[in-house]
Motif scaffolding. Structure first.
Motif, PDB file in Angstrom:
ATOM      1  N   ASP A   1       0.826  -1.239   0.121  1.00 57.62           N
ATOM      2  CA  ASP A   1       0.112  -0.078   0.021  1.00 57.62           C
ATOM      3  C   ASP A   1       0.852   1.261  -0.029  1.00 57.62           C
ATOM      4  OD1 ASP A   1      -2.413  -1.436   0.090  1.00 57.62           O
ATOM      5  OD2 ASP A   1      -2.090  -1.844   2.257  1.00 57.62           O
ATOM      6  N   THR A   2       1.992   1.295  -0.390  1.00 56.65           N
ATOM      7  CA  THR A   2       2.978   2.324  -0.478  1.00 56.65           C
ATOM      8  C   THR A   2       3.374   2.780  -1.680  1.00 56.65           C
ATOM      9  OG1 THR A   2       3.964   1.780   1.530  1.00 56.65           O
ATOM     10  CG2 THR A   2       5.364   3.102   0.196  1.00 56.65           C
ATOM     11  N   GLU A   3       3.397   4.071  -1.932  1.00 63.41           N
ATOM     12  CA  GLU A   3       3.784   4.603  -3.325  1.00 63.41           C
ATOM     13  C   GLU A   3       5.173   5.017  -3.065  1.00 63.41           C
ATOM     14  OE1 GLU A   3       2.909   8.078  -6.454  1.00 63.41           O
ATOM     15  OE2 GLU A   3       1.488   8.021  -4.674  1.00 63.41           O
ATOM     16  N   TYR A   4       6.082   4.245  -3.855  1.00 66.95           N
ATOM     17  CA  TYR A   4       7.604   4.662  -3.389  1.00 66.95           C
ATOM     18  C   TYR A   4       8.049   6.041  -3.773  1.00 66.95           C
ATOM     19  CZ  TYR A   4       7.900  -0.195  -1.545  1.00 66.95           C
ATOM     20  OH  TYR A   4       7.612  -1.405  -1.110  1.00 66.95           O
ATOM     21  N   GLY A   5       7.455   6.041  -5.187  1.00 64.83           N
ATOM     22  CA  GLY A   5       8.134   7.396  -5.776  1.00 64.83           C
ATOM     23  C   GLY A   5       9.630   7.361  -5.980  1.00 64.83           C
ATOM     24  N   ALA A   6      10.045   6.138  -6.245  1.00 63.86           N
ATOM     25  CA  ALA A   6      11.725   6.026  -6.280  1.00 63.86           C
ATOM     26  C   ALA A   6      11.923   4.889  -7.001  1.00 63.86           C
ATOM     27  CB  ALA A   6      12.309   5.816  -4.671  1.00 63.86           C
ATOM     28  N   PRO A   7      13.040   4.683  -7.418  1.00 63.36           N
ATOM     29  CA  PRO A   7      13.359   3.206  -7.908  1.00 63.36           C
ATOM     30  C   PRO A   7      13.228   2.075  -7.022  1.00 63.36           C
ATOM     31  CG  PRO A   7      15.333   4.888  -8.154  1.00 63.36           C
ATOM     32  CD  PRO A   7      14.563   5.445  -7.102  1.00 63.36           C
ATOM     33  N   GLU A   8      12.163   1.803  -6.462  1.00 67.23           N
ATOM     34  CA  GLU A   8      11.877   0.774  -5.618  1.00 67.23           C
ATOM     35  C   GLU A   8      10.507   0.019  -6.291  1.00 67.23           C
ATOM     36  OE1 GLU A   8      11.917   1.212  -1.176  1.00 67.23           O
ATOM     37  OE2 GLU A   8      12.468   3.203  -1.667  1.00 67.23           O
ATOM     38  N   LEU A   9      10.565  -1.234  -5.974  1.00 70.76           N
ATOM     39  CA  LEU A   9       9.562  -2.040  -6.675  1.00 70.76           C
ATOM     40  C   LEU A   9       9.053  -3.507  -5.817  1.00 70.76           C
ATOM     41  CD1 LEU A   9       7.834  -2.208  -9.302  1.00 70.76           C
ATOM     42  CD2 LEU A   9       9.755  -3.736 -10.195  1.00 70.76           C
ATOM     43  N   ASN A  10       7.701  -3.536  -5.545  1.00 72.29           N
ATOM     44  CA  ASN A  10       7.136  -4.916  -5.172  1.00 72.29           C
ATOM     45  C   ASN A  10       7.165  -5.620  -6.342  1.00 72.29           C
ATOM     46  OD1 ASN A  10       7.106  -3.248  -2.638  1.00 72.29           O
ATOM     47  ND2 ASN A  10       4.972  -2.746  -3.062  1.00 72.29           N
ATOM     48  N   VAL A  11       7.391  -6.935  -5.853  1.00 73.40           N
ATOM     49  CA  VAL A  11       7.128  -8.272  -6.731  1.00 73.40           C
ATOM     50  C   VAL A  11       6.760  -9.331  -5.860  1.00 73.40           C
ATOM     51  CG1 VAL A  11       8.345  -9.737  -8.397  1.00 73.40           C
ATOM     52  CG2 VAL A  11       9.191  -7.469  -8.147  1.00 73.40           C
ATOM     53  N   ARG A  12       5.464  -9.844  -6.534  1.00 76.00           N
ATOM     54  CA  ARG A  12       4.601 -11.013  -5.962  1.00 76.00           C
ATOM     55  C   ARG A  12       4.336 -11.990  -7.109  1.00 76.00           C
ATOM     56  NH1 ARG A  12      -1.414 -10.910  -3.234  1.00 76.00           N
ATOM     57  NH2 ARG A  12      -1.525 -13.129  -2.846  1.00 76.00           N
ATOM     58  N   LEU A  13       4.427 -12.923  -6.794  1.00 76.82           N
ATOM     59  CA  LEU A  13       4.140 -14.353  -7.679  1.00 76.82           C
ATOM     60  C   LEU A  13       2.878 -14.597  -7.336  1.00 76.82           C
ATOM     61  CD1 LEU A  13       5.920 -15.919  -9.542  1.00 76.82           C
ATOM     62  CD2 LEU A  13       5.976 -17.859  -7.878  1.00 76.82           C
ATOM     63  N   VAL A  14       1.787 -14.743  -8.211  1.00 77.43           N
ATOM     64  CA  VAL A  14       0.489 -15.092  -8.246  1.00 77.43           C
ATOM     65  C   VAL A  14       0.160 -16.341  -8.892  1.00 77.43           C
ATOM     66  CG1 VAL A  14      -0.221 -12.899  -7.776  1.00 77.43           C
ATOM     67  CG2 VAL A  14      -0.228 -13.734  -9.912  1.00 77.43           C
ATOM     68  N   ALA A  15      -0.990 -17.226  -8.613  1.00 74.61           N
ATOM     69  CA  ALA A  15      -1.239 -18.356  -9.073  1.00 74.61           C
ATOM     70  C   ALA A  15      -2.161 -18.408 -10.399  1.00 74.61           C
ATOM     71  CB  ALA A  15      -1.739 -19.428  -7.865  1.00 74.61           C
ATOM     72  N   SER A  16      -2.774 -17.150 -10.472  1.00 72.91           N
ATOM     73  CA  SER A  16      -3.919 -17.022 -11.331  1.00 72.91           C
ATOM     74  C   SER A  16      -4.065 -15.591 -11.577  1.00 72.91           C
ATOM     75  CB  SER A  16      -4.946 -17.862 -11.093  1.00 72.91           C
ATOM     76  OG  SER A  16      -5.737 -17.091  -9.675  1.00 72.91           O
ATOM     77  N   LEU A  17      -4.728 -15.458 -12.843  1.00 71.05           N
ATOM     78  CA  LEU A  17      -5.534 -14.037 -13.196  1.00 71.05           C
ATOM     79  C   LEU A  17      -6.324 -13.586 -11.919  1.00 71.05           C
ATOM     80  CD1 LEU A  17      -5.839 -11.533 -14.871  1.00 71.05           C
ATOM     81  CD2 LEU A  17      -7.382 -12.815 -16.254  1.00 71.05           C
ATOM     82  N   ASP A  18      -7.158 -14.395 -11.482  1.00 65.50           N
ATOM     83  CA  ASP A  18      -8.107 -14.115 -10.439  1.00 65.50           C
ATOM     84  C   ASP A  18      -7.337 -13.513  -9.340  1.00 65.50           C
ATOM     85  OD1 ASP A  18     -10.499 -14.631 -11.823  1.00 65.50           O
ATOM     86  OD2 ASP A  18     -10.511 -16.780 -11.095  1.00 65.50           O
ATOM     87  N   GLU A  19      -6.209 -14.112  -8.903  1.00 64.97           N
ATOM     88  CA  GLU A  19      -5.362 -13.875  -7.640  1.00 64.97           C
ATOM     89  C   GLU A  19      -4.916 -12.366  -8.015  1.00 64.97           C
ATOM     90  OE1 GLU A  19      -1.994 -15.161  -4.788  1.00 64.97           O
ATOM     91  OE2 GLU A  19      -2.679 -16.626  -6.317  1.00 64.97           O
ATOM     92  N   ALA A  20      -4.495 -12.151  -9.325  1.00 64.71           N
ATOM     93  CA  ALA A  20      -3.954 -10.841  -9.533  1.00 64.71           C
ATOM     94  C   ALA A  20      -4.821  -9.787  -9.459  1.00 64.71           C
ATOM     95  CB  ALA A  20      -3.494 -11.112 -10.979  1.00 64.71           C
ATOM     96  N   LEU A  21      -6.244 -10.206 -10.111  1.00 66.10           N
ATOM     97  CA  LEU A  21      -7.081  -9.032  -9.994  1.00 66.10           C
ATOM     98  C   LEU A  21      -7.766  -8.878  -8.310  1.00 66.10           C
ATOM     99  CD1 LEU A  21      -9.575 -10.395 -12.898  1.00 66.10           C
ATOM    100  CD2 LEU A  21      -8.484  -8.321 -12.823  1.00 66.10           C
ATOM    101  N   ALA A  22      -7.661  -9.842  -7.445  1.00 59.48           N
ATOM    102  CA  ALA A  22      -7.997  -9.596  -6.108  1.00 59.48           C
ATOM    103  C   ALA A  22      -7.032  -8.800  -5.530  1.00 59.48           C
ATOM    104  CB  ALA A  22      -8.077 -10.904  -5.511  1.00 59.48           C
ATOM    105  N   HIS A  23      -5.670  -8.873  -5.730  1.00 57.89           N
ATOM    106  CA  HIS A  23      -4.563  -8.023  -5.432  1.00 57.89           C
ATOM    107  C   HIS A  23      -4.686  -6.764  -5.550  1.00 57.89           C
ATOM    108  CE1 HIS A  23      -0.411  -7.214  -4.024  1.00 57.89           C
ATOM    109  NE2 HIS A  23      -0.670  -6.283  -4.858  1.00 57.89           N
ATOM    110  N   VAL A  24      -4.937  -6.422  -6.974  1.00 61.30           N
ATOM    111  CA  VAL A  24      -5.406  -5.113  -7.341  1.00 61.30           C
ATOM    112  C   VAL A  24      -6.453  -4.319  -6.780  1.00 61.30           C
ATOM    113  CG1 VAL A  24      -5.921  -3.430  -9.550  1.00 61.30           C
ATOM    114  CG2 VAL A  24      -3.982  -5.409  -9.699  1.00 61.30           C
TER     115      VAL A  24
END
Length: 431
Positions: A291-314
């Motif tokens: 839930d953080t906007e870094y506004g910098a060269p920082e990036l979160n990466v997460r592995l998801v099992a499906s499109l549905d899981e990606a949609l739920a995260h967004v």
């Protein structure tokens, strides 16, 4: 020094003049401003040099110094944008809906200016040209308040604009500058004089404005953008999009903050992360703050099992700004576009495209993640509302209470309103 109330009252008077102004008058005024800005280049550079000198002495960070600098190239860019806005179609008085209620009784819904717009912004003095270009073209008056670090540049720009307007049919008070921080507090209480506030800056500024005014606010509090790399993604495209979305301008609100990668690409992911780190990106995984906007060269990466899981995260962590999918699967494209509730939903493209200039809006007032009135990059249309114009020939409501009298609700030809208002004739009866 006059306070915000006096300036807002003068802006309201100017807005009344603009309401009745012609397309030609507003177009000519913007070209006069463009000419004046080019002629004033030496004065503008001198004012900007004073601000840059003070900012360096205060230790302002290099990215902010870049925003503060008002170079000859920036001047020409904003002047070109100003002329593009001037030469576009008149946004005011455009017919959106037209209906004959009965013979000789015609109703139009047309675009109309909001009235008085206030823009509170940080660092970038080019806003002092871009925002007036849009407000004047859309027949609105504007009150500007920039950051203290650009005080001399902002003053020089607004002085030049106002002087240019002196020789036009647009009143100079249509563009005014608030000079003191205390005027912001005063301004935010003027809901009877100001119709819209646009905060352009970081989360802290936007939240402060939203929390301290009853005036409608157009803006976004956070730009937590996502890129989802689908199971059917072209990985070459995916890497190019992720790199661009993070590294093209890490401080921008449309930079990606979280990349979601389908588990089908588990073998590819370590190489991507290694290349991102080599490019200067700090990568967060287990320690990510979604839930953080870094506004910098920082990036979160997460592995998801499906499109549905990606949609739920967004849905859970997105800010409604811009989210993108990388995929070659048309069904996944459709599901992502249908399932993401954001101002911008992209397919196989970098989130950095979420920009009014790139959308062809000429310039943008800002970006809105709200759902009422305007959403996404906001150009001229976001500075307009609508009104209803009814033209009859002595019509009254009383007869329609009788049996047999009904409205016809027939759509006439689209150019009738301009002909009617220009000639002051009652619309012709329906054939």
């Amino acid at each position: 020094m006059q306070g915000a109330t006096a300036k807002a009252e003068r802006a309201r008077d100017a807005a009344r003049v603009l309401l009745a102004s012609t397309d030609e008058a507003r177009r000519d005024a913007l070209h006069a401003v463009a000419d004046a800005l080019l002629a004033a280049e030496p004065d503008l550079r001198a004012a900007n040099a004073r601000d840059l000198e003070a900012a360096r002495a205060d230790g302002l960070a290099a990215p902010l110094l870049g925003r503060l600098e008002f170079s000859p190239a920036k001047l020409r860019t904003v002047v070109d944008g100003l002329r593009q806005v001037a030469d576009g179609d008149d946004p005011v008085g455009r017919t959106l809906r037209e209906t004959d209620l009965d013979d000789g009784l015609r109703l139009w819904q047309v675009t109309a200016p909001l009235g008085v717009v206030a823009c509170i912004f940080e660092s970038r003095p080019d806003v002092c040209v871009q925002i007036p270009a849009l407000t004047l073209r859309s027949a609105n008056a504007v009150l500007l308040k920039g950051g203290r670090e650009a005080a001399h540049t902002n003053q020089a720009l607004v002085d030049t604009i106002r002087a240019a307007l002196e020789g036009t049919r647009v009143p100079p008070d249509a563009v005014q500058l608030l000079e003191d921080r205390s005027e912001v507090t005063e301004l935010l209480a003027l809901d009877h004089l100001v119709d819209l506030v646009v905060p352009r800056g970081g989360n802290e500024l936007v939240r402060y404005v939203q929390d301290h005014t009853r005036i409608p606010v157009l803006g976004h509090a956070a730009g937590i953008c996502h890129v989802y790399v689908d199971a059917a993604a072209d990985l070459e495209k995916a890497e190019a999009i992720v790199r661009d979305a993070k590294l093209d301008s890490p401080t921008a609100c449309n930079a990606v903050e979280t990349v979601l990668v389908h588990a089908a690409h588990l073998d590819w992911l370590p190489g991507l992360l290694e290349r991102l780190r080599a490019a200067g990106v700090t990568v967060h995984a287990d320690d990510a703050d979604w839930d953080t906007e870094y506004g910098a060269p920082e990036l979160n990466v997460r592995l998801v099992a499906s499109l549905d899981e990606a949609l739920a995260h967004v849905a859970r962590h997105g800010s409604g700004h811009t989210d993108a999918i990388v995929t070659e699967d048309r069904d996944a494209m459709r599901r992502f576009v249908a399932g993401v509730d954001a101002a911008g939903v992209f397919v196989n493209a970098s989130t950095r495209f979420a920009d009014g200039y790139r959308y062809g809006l000429g310039a943008e007032v800002g970006i809105s993640t709200g759902k009422v009135h305007a959403r996404g990059p906001v150009g001229l249309d976001g500075l307009l509302t609508t009104r209803w114009v009814l033209v009859g020939d002595g019509h009254t409501v009383a007869p329609y209470h009788k049996a047999g009298f009904r409205h016809v609700h027939h759509a006439p030809d689209p150019d009738a309103l301009r002909r009617t208002l220009h000639s002051w004739e009652t619309p012709h009866a329906r054939p």
